[in-house]
Scaffold this active site. Structure first.
Site, mmCIF file in Angstrom:
data_model
loop_
_atom_site.group_PDB
_atom_site.id
_atom_site.type_symbol
_atom_site.label_atom_id
_atom_site.label_comp_id
_atom_site.label_asym_id
_atom_site.label_seq_id
_atom_site.Cartn_x
_atom_site.Cartn_y
_atom_site.Cartn_z
ATOM 1 N N TYR A 6 0.845 -1.109 -0.225
ATOM 2 C CA TYR A 6 -0.111 -0.074 -0.036
ATOM 3 C C TYR A 6 0.769 1.259 -0.085
ATOM 4 O O TYR A 6 1.553 1.536 1.025
ATOM 5 C CB TYR A 6 -0.940 -0.034 1.302
ATOM 6 C CG TYR A 6 -1.852 1.065 1.338
ATOM 7 C CD1 TYR A 6 -2.245 1.882 0.145
ATOM 8 C CD2 TYR A 6 -2.571 1.180 2.367
ATOM 9 C CE1 TYR A 6 -3.159 2.793 0.305
ATOM 10 C CE2 TYR A 6 -3.698 2.106 2.883
ATOM 11 C CZ TYR A 6 -3.859 3.001 1.536
ATOM 12 O OH TYR A 6 -4.833 3.993 1.760
ATOM 13 N N LYS A 16 -1.511 -1.514 -4.091
ATOM 14 C CA LYS A 16 -2.519 -0.640 -4.102
ATOM 15 C C LYS A 16 -1.700 0.608 -4.054
ATOM 16 O O LYS A 16 -1.198 1.245 -3.359
ATOM 17 C CB LYS A 16 -3.167 -0.588 -2.580
ATOM 18 C CG LYS A 16 -4.369 0.449 -2.704
ATOM 19 C CD LYS A 16 -5.000 0.351 -1.198
ATOM 20 C CE LYS A 16 -6.146 1.651 -0.844
ATOM 21 N NZ LYS A 16 -6.814 1.474 0.472
#
Length: 312
Positions: free
Chosen positions: A142, A170
């Site tokens: 992330y 992500k």
């Protein structure tokens, strides 16, 4: 509706960043969590992030997180990928959470860049390597410099992609040039980490989105992801335009956990919109812009929240 991709994605394609429902007294409401997870999967999500930022992970105890992972796995784990939010800014703590997530039966984990510490890129690489070695769970990295304080550079991301346990990214950096290099130079499954960038990121080759807004407009996001994956950009563009005020309602006026819970309450999905300090529920003035954006989207916010077409 456009066809979904034939390849089975190990992290899903429409991944909702779930809120964590609380009781009126602030405890984790596991029954409401199970009900929300089931509804999201029924409506089209094939992945759920549990105890991520929107799940108020920073105010959850480790035991609460592990119990949340387990409840969601038991509820929808045979129908959707359950991705445990395990990342912290303390590597040994992240290692412990990875082991707890594996013990609870999660399918994968979302690991954020270590925040606040501002490590060097060598430290970032060492952190993710240590977490990857702690369990067999595949990792979705992330990258969100707005929260972590530092980006993961493209060079570091290319090196992380060589790790067999790191399978996805992500991306919430909003840097199209950087994400193009990652898409072109790795086999990672890339996900839009900004709800409003789902279409352009998928047009460049991303496989889906990890979305806060998707939990209040699941059917529309499912249609957007499917159309983009099928290359039907005309259809995807129209859905993108229709979703724009919804994304603004959820993501631009209040913290995502706060606005999402307010909307879910209006929709009758949650019984309350309780959040944990330091988050607080909005007053009428703070909630007004959220409701105005939903009204622009054509949602009947005066009665039961979104109209049936947006909720079903």
């Amino acid at each position: 509706m456009a066809e979904t991709p034939s390849r089975i994605l190990p992290f899903g394609s429409l991944v909702a960043a779930m809120v964590t429902p609380f009781t009126e007294t602030g405890g984790v409401d596991f029954d409401a969590t199970a009900a929300l997870a089931a509804k999201l999967v029924d409506d089209g999500c094939d992945g759920l992030v549990v105890s991520g930022t929107t799940g108020e992970t920073s105010t959850l105890e480790d035991s609460e997180k592990e119990d949340l992972y387990r409840v969601v796995v038991e509820t929808v784990g045979d129908r959707a990928r359950v991705i445990a939010g395990t990342g912290t800014n303390h590597t040994s703590h992240s290692v412990e959470m990875a082991r707890r997530a594996e013990r609870a039966g999660a399918h994968a984990q979302l690991v954020v860049t270590p925040y606040y510490n501002k490590p060097t890129q060598s430290g970032v690489l060492a952190h993710f390597t240590a977490v990857s070695e702690a369990s067999d769970l595949p990792i979705m990295v992330y990258d969100i410099p707005g929260r972590s304080g530092i980006p993961i550079t493209t060079e570091t991301m290319l090196r992380l992609a060589e790790n067999p346990r790191i399978g996805a990214l992500k991306d919430a950096k909003a840097d199209f040039s950087a994400i193009t290099r990652v898409l072109a130079g790795t086999d990672l499954d890339v996900y839009a980490g900004d709800d409003g960038l789902t279409l352009p990121w998928m047009a460049a080759g991303a496989v889906g989105v990890v979305s806060v807004s998707a939990q209040v407009a699941t059917v529309a996001f499912r249609a957007l992801v499917d159309a983009a994956a099928a290359g039907d950009l005309d259809e995807a563009r129209q859905i993108h335009f229709a979703l724009d005020p919804v994304v603004r309602a959820v993501m631009t006026h209040l913290p995502g956990a706060v606005s999402a819970k307010q909307i879910l309450r209006l929709q009758g999905v949650l019984a309350n919109a309780v959040v944990r300090l330091p988050l607080v529920e909005p007053d009428a003035g703070e909630l007004g812009p959220v409701l105005a954006d939903l009204a622009e989207a054509g949602w009947d916010i005066g009665s039961a929240g979104a109209p049936r077409a947006a909720r079903a």
